[in-house]
Design a protein around this motif. Structure first.
Motif, PDB file in Angstrom:
ATOM      1  N   PHE A  76       1.198  -1.235  -0.166  1.00  0.00           N
ATOM      2  CA  PHE A  76       0.043   0.039  -0.118  1.00  0.00           C
ATOM      3  C   PHE A  76       0.815   1.467  -0.026  1.00  0.00           C
ATOM      4  O   PHE A  76       2.045   1.386   0.485  1.00  0.00           O
ATOM      5  N   THR A  77       0.031   2.439  -0.343  1.00  0.00           N
ATOM      6  CA  THR A  77       0.416   3.432  -0.140  1.00  0.00           C
ATOM      7  C   THR A  77       0.588   4.425   0.709  1.00  0.00           C
ATOM      8  O   THR A  77      -0.248   3.327   2.450  1.00  0.00           O
ATOM      9  N   GLN A  78       1.314   5.099   1.668  1.00  0.00           N
ATOM     10  CA  GLN A  78       1.381   6.016   2.359  1.00  0.00           C
ATOM     11  C   GLN A  78      -0.563   6.285   3.165  1.00  0.00           C
ATOM     12  O   GLN A  78      -0.309   6.129   3.522  1.00  0.00           O
ATOM     13  N   LYS A  79      -0.838   7.096   2.059  1.00  0.00           N
ATOM     14  CA  LYS A  79      -2.066   7.125   2.367  1.00  0.00           C
ATOM     15  C   LYS A  79      -3.209   5.930   1.882  1.00  0.00           C
ATOM     16  O   LYS A  79      -4.228   5.812   3.324  1.00  0.00           O
ATOM     17  N   GLN A  80      -2.795   5.248   2.214  1.00  0.00           N
ATOM     18  CA  GLN A  80      -3.826   3.700   1.766  1.00  0.00           C
ATOM     19  C   GLN A  80      -3.446   3.145   3.400  1.00  0.00           C
ATOM     20  O   GLN A  80      -4.129   2.591   3.843  1.00  0.00           O
ATOM     21  N   MET A  81      -2.027   2.878   3.345  1.00  0.00           N
ATOM     22  CA  MET A  81      -1.613   2.873   5.011  1.00  0.00           C
ATOM     23  C   MET A  81      -2.877   3.381   5.982  1.00  0.00           C
ATOM     24  O   MET A  81      -3.185   2.966   7.158  1.00  0.00           O
ATOM     25  N   GLN A  82      -2.770   5.149   5.684  1.00  0.00           N
ATOM     26  CA  GLN A  82      -3.252   5.421   6.485  1.00  0.00           C
ATOM     27  C   GLN A  82      -5.508   5.439   6.557  1.00  0.00           C
ATOM     28  O   GLN A  82      -5.372   5.018   7.764  1.00  0.00           O
ATOM     29  N   LEU A  83      -5.525   5.199   5.351  1.00  0.00           N
ATOM     30  CA  LEU A  83      -7.237   4.846   5.336  1.00  0.00           C
ATOM     31  C   LEU A  83      -7.150   3.547   6.414  1.00  0.00           C
ATOM     32  O   LEU A  83      -8.397   2.803   6.966  1.00  0.00           O
ATOM     33  N   LEU A  84      -5.935   2.355   5.591  1.00  0.00           N
ATOM     34  CA  LEU A  84      -5.899   0.978   6.498  1.00  0.00           C
ATOM     35  C   LEU A  84      -6.503   0.863   7.481  1.00  0.00           C
ATOM     36  O   LEU A  84      -7.148   0.593   8.773  1.00  0.00           O
TER      37      LEU A  84
END
Length: 222
Positions: A76-84
């Motif tokens: 995952f991208t950083q933004k996806q890691m935060q969303l997850l």
């Protein structure tokens, strides 16, 4: 639980899902207690889907980092890691014990998908996160992570019910993600020792006792 020095790195675990009562059969008896508990939480079919490719050994070996959401993961991208991370915290929120986001369940999922799951399953979760964020932008004019908790919960509820911009495939993919969240949380130290009643060395058997005297499900490390 995760991080235990007693974890075996290459143990192969086989599950079979019966049609009658979703009973779990495990080749390695040392893991049977844990797998039965996981099967009770998410169902035998869900457990079997999570534990292929050495999934349990990889899960137990994972070392969590609560700050993993601040950088890109393996998938995952950083933004996806935060969303997850935000989704994990909504699925299992913080109460008197840490929530799923607090114990790096998001990092666990990122690692587990890469190590144990096929490319199509990885793509499935990545695409789901993209759809969630796109829906938040459309509904609220902001990212999912920037939305209020009530807005986030409303959007996730729409996924579960396959409503509005979400279909049945999205609901199924979200169910898989929730199974991974439960798996990751209850193999963490907090999930195993504070949410479950943990016995590193099981004691004697006592039958016919009131559930109220126990209060928790048991995770046994044999």
């Amino acid at each position: 639980m995760r991080g235990s020095q007693n974890s075996s790195s290459d143990e192969q675990v086989a599950l079979s899902d019966t049609r009658s009562n979703e009973h779990l059969e495990v080749e390695n008896p040392k893991k049977r207690s844990f797998l039965l508990g996981l099967g009770a939480l998410i169902g035998a079919a869900g457990a079997a889907n999570l534990l292929g490719g050495g999934g349990l050994s990889v899960a137990m070996a994972y070392q969590g980092n609560p700050q993993s959401w601040q950088s890109a993961g393996r998938l995952f991208t950083q933004k996806q890691m935060q969303l997850l991370r935000d989704i994990c915290q909504l699925v299992i929120p913080k109460t008197d014990t840490a929530g799923a986001g607090d114990v790096d369940t998001h990092g666990f999922i990122d690692n587990q998908l890469v190590r144990c799951h096929a490319n199509w399953q990885q793509t499935q979760v990545v695409d789901l996160l993209k759809r969630i964020d796109a829906a938040a932008q459309k509904r609220f004019k902001k990212s999912f992570s920037e939305a209020s908790e009530s807005q986030q919960l409303a959007l996730l509820s729409a996924i579960e019910e396959a409503e509005k911009e979400f279909g049945r495939d999205d609901a199924e993919h979200f169910a898989f993600l929730k199974h991974m969240i439960v798996f990751g949380y209850f193999t963490s130290e907090v999930g195993a020792t504070q949410e479950l009643a943990y016995l590193p060395v099981p004691g004697g058997f006592k039958g016919s006792i009131e559930y109220s005297s126990v209060g928790k499900a048991w995770l046994v490390n044999q």
